[in-house]
Design a protein around this motif. Structure first.
Motif, mmCIF file in Angstrom:
data_model
loop_
_atom_site.group_PDB
_atom_site.id
_atom_site.type_symbol
_atom_site.label_atom_id
_atom_site.label_comp_id
_atom_site.label_asym_id
_atom_site.label_seq_id
_atom_site.Cartn_x
_atom_site.Cartn_y
_atom_site.Cartn_z
ATOM 1 N N TYR A 118 0.884 -1.178 -0.011
ATOM 2 C CA TYR A 118 -0.043 0.044 -0.008
ATOM 3 C C TYR A 118 0.949 1.167 -0.063
ATOM 4 O O TYR A 118 2.168 1.152 0.338
ATOM 5 C CB TYR A 118 -1.017 -0.019 1.345
ATOM 6 N N GLY A 119 0.314 2.317 -0.534
ATOM 7 C CA GLY A 119 0.756 3.356 -0.530
ATOM 8 C C GLY A 119 0.179 4.785 -0.562
ATOM 9 O O GLY A 119 -1.216 4.599 -0.644
ATOM 10 N N GLY A 120 0.527 5.779 -0.343
ATOM 11 C CA GLY A 120 -0.236 7.320 -0.024
ATOM 12 C C GLY A 120 0.680 8.165 0.339
ATOM 13 O O GLY A 120 1.813 8.717 0.268
ATOM 14 N N ILE A 121 -0.020 9.485 0.895
ATOM 15 C CA ILE A 121 0.622 10.629 1.358
ATOM 16 C C ILE A 121 0.738 10.289 2.751
ATOM 17 O O ILE A 121 -0.021 9.780 3.647
ATOM 18 C CB ILE A 121 -0.248 11.753 1.040
ATOM 19 N N TYR A 122 1.890 10.979 3.317
ATOM 20 C CA TYR A 122 2.120 10.901 4.740
ATOM 21 C C TYR A 122 2.127 12.385 5.307
ATOM 22 O O TYR A 122 2.774 13.525 4.528
ATOM 23 C CB TYR A 122 3.532 10.567 4.763
ATOM 24 N N LEU A 140 -0.247 7.902 7.715
ATOM 25 C CA LEU A 140 -0.519 7.567 6.310
ATOM 26 C C LEU A 140 -2.002 7.510 5.963
ATOM 27 O O LEU A 140 -2.857 6.801 6.501
ATOM 28 C CB LEU A 140 0.275 6.246 5.749
ATOM 29 N N PHE A 141 -2.296 7.949 4.652
ATOM 30 C CA PHE A 141 -3.670 7.934 3.975
ATOM 31 C C PHE A 141 -3.262 7.434 2.604
ATOM 32 O O PHE A 141 -2.804 8.134 1.849
ATOM 33 C CB PHE A 141 -4.342 9.397 3.825
ATOM 34 N N GLY A 142 -3.990 6.305 2.357
ATOM 35 C CA GLY A 142 -3.491 5.553 1.115
ATOM 36 C C GLY A 142 -4.434 4.660 0.487
ATOM 37 O O GLY A 142 -5.777 4.393 1.032
ATOM 38 N N VAL A 143 -3.804 3.741 -0.442
ATOM 39 C CA VAL A 143 -4.647 2.687 -0.866
ATOM 40 C C VAL A 143 -3.645 1.597 -1.187
ATOM 41 O O VAL A 143 -2.259 1.765 -1.156
ATOM 42 C CB VAL A 143 -5.192 2.961 -2.214
ATOM 43 N N GLY A 144 -4.223 0.310 -1.188
ATOM 44 C CA GLY A 144 -3.446 -0.895 -1.439
ATOM 45 C C GLY A 144 -3.968 -2.083 -2.085
ATOM 46 O O GLY A 144 -5.064 -1.939 -2.357
ATOM 47 N N GLY A 145 -3.406 -2.965 -2.361
ATOM 48 C CA GLY A 145 -3.916 -4.320 -2.921
ATOM 49 C C GLY A 145 -3.385 -5.777 -1.984
ATOM 50 O O GLY A 145 -2.203 -5.562 -1.512
ATOM 51 N N ILE A 146 -4.169 -6.651 -1.702
ATOM 52 C CA ILE A 146 -3.635 -7.881 -1.189
ATOM 53 C C ILE A 146 -3.998 -9.086 -2.135
ATOM 54 O O ILE A 146 -4.855 -9.127 -2.727
ATOM 55 C CB ILE A 146 -4.109 -7.786 0.122
ATOM 56 N N GLU A 167 -8.593 -4.922 -3.499
ATOM 57 C CA GLU A 167 -7.861 -3.498 -3.193
ATOM 58 C C GLU A 167 -8.620 -3.125 -1.762
ATOM 59 O O GLU A 167 -9.913 -3.495 -1.371
ATOM 60 C CB GLU A 167 -8.225 -2.571 -4.337
ATOM 61 N N PHE A 168 -7.994 -2.240 -1.209
ATOM 62 C CA PHE A 168 -8.369 -1.601 0.221
ATOM 63 C C PHE A 168 -7.857 -0.039 0.495
ATOM 64 O O PHE A 168 -7.006 0.260 -0.158
ATOM 65 C CB PHE A 168 -7.910 -2.600 1.126
#
Length: 223
Positions: A118-122, A140-146, A167-168
């Protein structure tokens, strides 16, 4: 009907994330006031004022957590711009994998590991940055996948199951105890918690990614 239920579930998840975000915004207000306390008697300055010192850093992190009760390893990286020593904003992300025997199929040697990223803005208020030991509060505010990765021992290789993934959304607040090792290097111990939207995969709990993580962070830059 399935689409309607999924839509209602998504709306509930967004409301949950919205409430958590509002609480964090209130917390940020308090933390920023504390971070600026040391300079409250100085003249008012602007972002582009010469009296304001800005910088930046790059960081790598190594963390331990548990996914569904099993040990997991996380590795991340981020880069941030530091405003007047007391607030950082940047981008980053993290990858994870565990050794979970996620489920068995006909009692054969096929096992599953959870993996993703996952990744996003810090956003990161920093309290007492000039002290040799101080704290910061990155969020962290972001999106990711599993996904599940099937490990078939009978083939001695890894197989990707693209039919079992999701996705989440994620929000991950943390507290970091930082040590100023040199003028351009900081070492931090990190403790955080992951809040995510529901995970929709077979044989997987919706909150499988939620939980605490502990680790270390190495930061290099102009602080």
């Amino acid at each position: 009907m399935a689409k309607k239920n999924r839509k209602q579930k998504t709306i509930k998840q967004l409301k949950k994330m919205k409430k958590l975000t509002l609480l964090l915004i209130l917390g940020f207000g308090v933390l920023m006031a504390m971070a600026q306390e040391e300079s409250k008697n100085e003249e008012i300055s602007t972002i582009f004022s010469k009296s304001r010192s800005n910088g930046g850093y790059g960081a790598i992190s190594f963390s331990y957590t548990q996914l569904d009760g099993k040990d997991a390893f996380m590795m991340g990286a981020r880069g941030s711009w530091i405003i007047d020593h007391s607030f950082a904003i940047g981008l980053g992300g993290c990858g994870f994998v565990n050794d979970l025997n996620h489920h068995h199929w006909m009692d054969n040697d096929l096992t599953y590991n959870l993996a993703g990223g996952y990744g996003g803005i810090y956003l990161e208020p920093i309290i007492g940055p000039r002290l040799p030991v101080h704290i910061s509060f990155p969020v962290l505010f972001g999106v990711g996948g599993i996904t599940n990765i099937a490990n078939g021992n009978w083939e001695n290789n890894w197989m990707f199951d693209n039919g079992n993934e999701d996705e989440f959304l994620i929000m991950e607040p943390a507290v970091e105890l930082e040590f100023n090792m040199t003028r351009h290097m900081r070492l931090a111990g990190s403790f955080g918690y992951r809040f995510t939207s529901d995970i929709e995969m077979d044989n997987t709990n919706p909150d499988v990614l939620e939980g605490f993580n502990v680790g270390i962070v190495l930061k290099f830059g102009k602080f």
